[in-house]
Design an enzyme around this catalytic site. Sequence first.
Site, short mmCIF file in Angstrom:
data_model
loop_
_atom_site.label_atom_id
_atom_site.label_comp_id
_atom_site.label_asym_id
_atom_site.label_seq_id
_atom_site.Cartn_x
_atom_site.Cartn_y
_atom_site.Cartn_z
N HIS A 30 58.12 48.59 34.74
CA HIS A 30 59.09 47.50 34.53
C HIS A 30 60.52 48.07 34.55
O HIS A 30 61.43 47.46 35.11
CB HIS A 30 58.86 46.83 33.16
CG HIS A 30 57.73 45.86 33.13
ND1 HIS A 30 57.56 44.85 34.05
CD2 HIS A 30 56.69 45.72 32.25
CE1 HIS A 30 56.49 44.14 33.75
NE2 HIS A 30 55.94 44.65 32.66
N HIS A 54 53.16 51.82 32.31
CA HIS A 54 53.31 50.38 32.56
C HIS A 54 54.77 49.95 32.28
O HIS A 54 55.42 49.33 33.13
CB HIS A 54 52.35 49.60 31.66
CG HIS A 54 52.42 48.12 31.82
ND1 HIS A 54 51.49 47.40 32.55
CD2 HIS A 54 53.29 47.20 31.34
CE1 HIS A 54 51.81 46.11 32.51
NE2 HIS A 54 52.89 45.96 31.78
N GLU A 55 55.26 50.27 31.10
CA GLU A 55 56.63 49.87 30.74
C GLU A 55 57.66 50.59 31.62
O GLU A 55 58.70 50.03 31.96
CB GLU A 55 56.90 50.13 29.25
CG GLU A 55 56.02 49.35 28.29
CD GLU A 55 55.97 47.86 28.56
OE1 GLU A 55 56.97 47.30 29.08
OE2 GLU A 55 54.95 47.22 28.27
N HIS A 75 61.86 48.62 37.95
CA HIS A 75 62.23 47.33 38.52
C HIS A 75 63.66 46.96 38.09
O HIS A 75 64.46 46.44 38.88
CB HIS A 75 61.24 46.26 38.05
CG HIS A 75 61.13 45.07 38.95
ND1 HIS A 75 60.32 44.00 38.65
CD2 HIS A 75 61.72 44.75 40.11
CE1 HIS A 75 60.42 43.08 39.60
NE2 HIS A 75 61.27 43.52 40.51
#
Length: 672
Positions: A468, A464-465, A471
């Site tokens: 990010h 999940h991290e 991104h």
Amino acid sequence: MENILLSAFDTAPFSQIKTTDYEPAFEEVIKQAKAEIQQIITNTDTPTFENTIEAMSFSGMQLDRISNIFFNLNSAETNEELQKIAQIVAPKLSAFGNDISLNPDLFKRVKQVFDTIDKSTLTTEQITLLDKTYKGFVRNGALLNDNQKAELREIDAQLSVLSLQFNENVLAETNAYQLHITNEEDLAGLPDGVIEAAKNLAEQQEKQGWIFTLDYPSYLPFVTYAKNRELRKEIAIANGKKGFQKNDYNNEEIVLKIVKLRNQRAQLLGYKNHAAFVLEERMAQNPEKVLSFLNDLLVKAKPAAQKEFEELTAYAKKLDGIDRLEKWDGSYYSEKLKQERFNLDDEALKPYFKLDNVLNGAFTVAEKLFGLHFTEVFTVDKYHADVQTFDVTNDNGEKIALLYTDFFPRKGKRNGAWMTSFKSQWIKNGVNERPHISIVCNFTPPTQSKPSLLTFNEVTTLFHEFGHALHGMLANTTYPSLSGTSVYWDFVELPSQIMENWVYQPETLALFAKHYQTGETIPQQYIDKIKESANFLEGMATLRQLSFGLLDMAWHSENPSEIKDLKSFENKQFETTKLYPDVAENVISTAFSHIFAGGYAAGYYSYKWAEVLDADAFDYFEQNGIFNKEIATKFKDYILSQGGTDHPMTLYKKFRGQEPSPNALLKRAGLI
């Protein structure tokens, strides 16, 4: 002695920063940033996009760098000195922000550009920057007259106090309750670690027995595992009436004041209600669209939720003769049924999830999808020995980013997991400045006999991290304020949540899920159990989330002056989502900190919204191969690299060819 923070640097010079450097550095760079703004205001040339909007975008760059370093360390490696400095610096930064947004001369220039410019001469990104800059002023009251500005300041001042008061009351109610057990039989069903923690708490208070509280690490295990139904009832009712008791900590009036002031503020700024004000700057755009989205999901999820509730009720009846399932029974019988149905033990999975392997697995997924390569470097300055640094390059060997990873808990590091940046990405004078991105987690540290072994939940957290981080790392925009994760609130979780999907795929697990001692790949039966249990009671979980989203929207899109009684207002909102019998002593709103003391007012729906996006986007991959290069390139070009340069729905449709459909989420959740 030179202050290192005021010199030119590329990577953060952690080892050379003295704590005493921060305050004078902030004083100096705030002064510099003010001077840069003043230069824009006093420019005698006609206001243009370049000399006003663009100049503002590139002002205060050194202030941003120092703020990133300081506040990142205050989260990941803090101490009392840093915390004291934060208390001094935060109000100064807030005042600096207000000085800009309420400056009439600066707004006059921005408005002149906004009103007169030929937008056909601008790129999409420039139009977005212009709109965002202008709206930033307007949404902070720049178009109001002096009396209205004074009223807005007064409302804002009241709201900030009321939100603090709301939070303090919830905390006081949480701290005021204890369940003190002296009979060992009442501990039946509780795990050893939970019992030990309760005993420690009792000993700290010099009491016999065991103490349980409304803090979640104590409360959740109790209602999930405690066999004694009466005690589960007692603690659950206590938890549900926080802020809803006739005492000094009652939040009923505060809730009504907050929603009325928010409504008043929105109308002062020309909006119908607070939801309309908030959602203008969200992907969802308006309250009607959010309500339509939530109600559409409700129609699809409700039959599954009711069926699951009936199954759970029958299970409780069969197991313990319970005739009517109550709220304090839900977690207890759900856990019992889950263990019986899946026989899935987290401890059995951990040997297959060695941290180093999982991290390399995430890197390999990024290489297969986006052509990224990660090389550990040992020459970059770090703020702690646990931190690792990686050079990130593309297939052509070009530098894409610098990645910091920081994975283990320690004193001075806050709980949780997050992605952040030490340096943004931007393009100026033909130079593409590449970002410095960091992911911070709190995973099980290695011991003398074992490496760091992750739970499956921690594996999904890492991916999940890392989503990010992608991104941030793949950002490719001109202006720093539109770069990377600088996107709408209900869009920012798409890159992170989509990455979690790869963790459930046998193809991905084969890359990294290998036993840390034998090297054996994780058995298929474990993968099957992981996938099966992911949807367990998903209908009920969805209905619960929808009920919170609908309650939030009701508070912020209906006329609050007509709401007199919290309990009856809530009951009306829950008519369509109710499964359990009502508990007369309980409401949700008086302790709903997300919307009354956090940033989620008129935004709670975004949890589900982002799930729809990630399920729909991953469904596109699944239909064409989870490592399909063509689709991955589209995801990189239209989502990951674009930041906030265009409306998220425009970007999503460029990637997907259509608007997202909730069907993929419903299918993934087993609801259709």
